[in-house]
Design a protein around this motif. Structure first.
Motif, mmCIF file in Angstrom:
data_model
loop_
_atom_site.group_PDB
_atom_site.id
_atom_site.type_symbol
_atom_site.label_atom_id
_atom_site.label_comp_id
_atom_site.label_asym_id
_atom_site.label_seq_id
_atom_site.Cartn_x
_atom_site.Cartn_y
_atom_site.Cartn_z
ATOM 1 N N GLU A 267 17.664 61.192 26.150
ATOM 2 C CA GLU A 267 16.520 60.667 25.400
ATOM 3 C C GLU A 267 15.188 61.225 25.895
ATOM 4 N N GLN B 166 13.469 49.016 25.617
ATOM 5 C CA GLN B 166 13.731 49.170 24.180
ATOM 6 C C GLN B 166 15.213 49.069 23.829
ATOM 7 N N SER B 167 16.063 49.255 24.818
ATOM 8 C CA SER B 167 17.502 49.299 24.550
ATOM 9 C C SER B 167 18.131 47.912 24.637
ATOM 10 N N ASN B 168 19.048 47.631 23.720
ATOM 11 C CA ASN B 168 19.783 46.360 23.782
ATOM 12 C C ASN B 168 21.145 46.541 24.451
ATOM 13 N N LYS C 14 12.052 52.981 28.018
ATOM 14 C CA LYS C 14 13.364 53.272 27.410
ATOM 15 C C LYS C 14 14.357 52.137 27.683
ATOM 16 N N LEU C 15 14.364 51.642 28.920
ATOM 17 C CA LEU C 15 15.279 50.557 29.273
ATOM 18 C C LEU C 15 14.923 49.272 28.529
ATOM 19 N N GLN D 57 29.610 51.298 24.234
ATOM 20 C CA GLN D 57 28.370 50.657 24.688
ATOM 21 C C GLN D 57 28.711 49.514 25.638
ATOM 22 N N LYS E 249 25.952 52.388 34.535
ATOM 23 C CA LYS E 249 24.958 52.038 33.523
ATOM 24 C C LYS E 249 23.901 51.139 34.175
ATOM 25 N N ASP F 18 22.372 59.088 29.485
ATOM 26 C CA ASP F 18 21.710 58.563 28.283
ATOM 27 C C ASP F 18 20.203 58.759 28.372
ATOM 28 N N LEU G 115 22.125 51.537 29.808
ATOM 29 C CA LEU G 115 22.024 52.995 29.667
ATOM 30 C C LEU G 115 22.433 53.692 30.948
#
Length: 138
Positions: free
Chosen positions: A43, A30-32, A27-28, A102, A76, A39, A35
């Motif tokens: 997910e 894949q994220s730009n 998950k980390l 964000q 985050k 979050d 998080l």
């Protein structure tokens, strides 16, 4: 990212690759954006909040991720670069968008070297710029 690649990333940081750790890392990766625990919990709705939190702390201890206090009251997390030293003296800047909420790593902007008075010791640094990101500004 393939499971073997994720497993190798964990092993390179001396982290035992469990199913939950692989899921959180995926998950980390894949994220730009950075998080929060909330979050990730959203997910991964079947995952236990405490397990996700412990996974994040393990990743942070082993310098696979770093935490960011962006002023929102929610910490985050973002993936560290492979050569990251993750020390207060080697911190990059972050950008928090006040429109979409964000937080982004600005990996090319590093804090300048700071000389502290005698017997002062830095435990943590934070450099967060706030404004409107490129997507919200378009």
């Amino acid at each position: 990212m393939q499971t073997q690649e994720l497993t190798n990333l964990l092993k390179n940081r001396a982290i035992n690759p469990t199913a939950m750790r692989l899921l959180v890392l995926d998950k980390l990766m894949q994220s730009n954006v950075a998080l929060s625990l909330a979050d990730l919990e959203f997910e991964m709705d079947q995952a236990d909040r405490i397990t996700i939190y412990r996974t994040l702390k393990k990743f942070e201890e082993n310098k696979l991720i770093h935490s960011i206090e962006d002023g929102t009251g929610s910490i985050k997390y973002a993936i560290c670069e492979s050569n990251c030293k993750c020390t207060p003296e080697y911190t990059h800047a972050h950008f928090h968008c006040t429109s979409c909420n964000q937080t982004f790593c600005l990996r090319k902007i590093h804090l300048p070297e700071i000389t502290l008075p005698r017997n002062f010791k830095v435990d943590q640094t934070s450099f967060t710029l706030k404004g409107i990101c490129d997507q919200c500004n378009a």
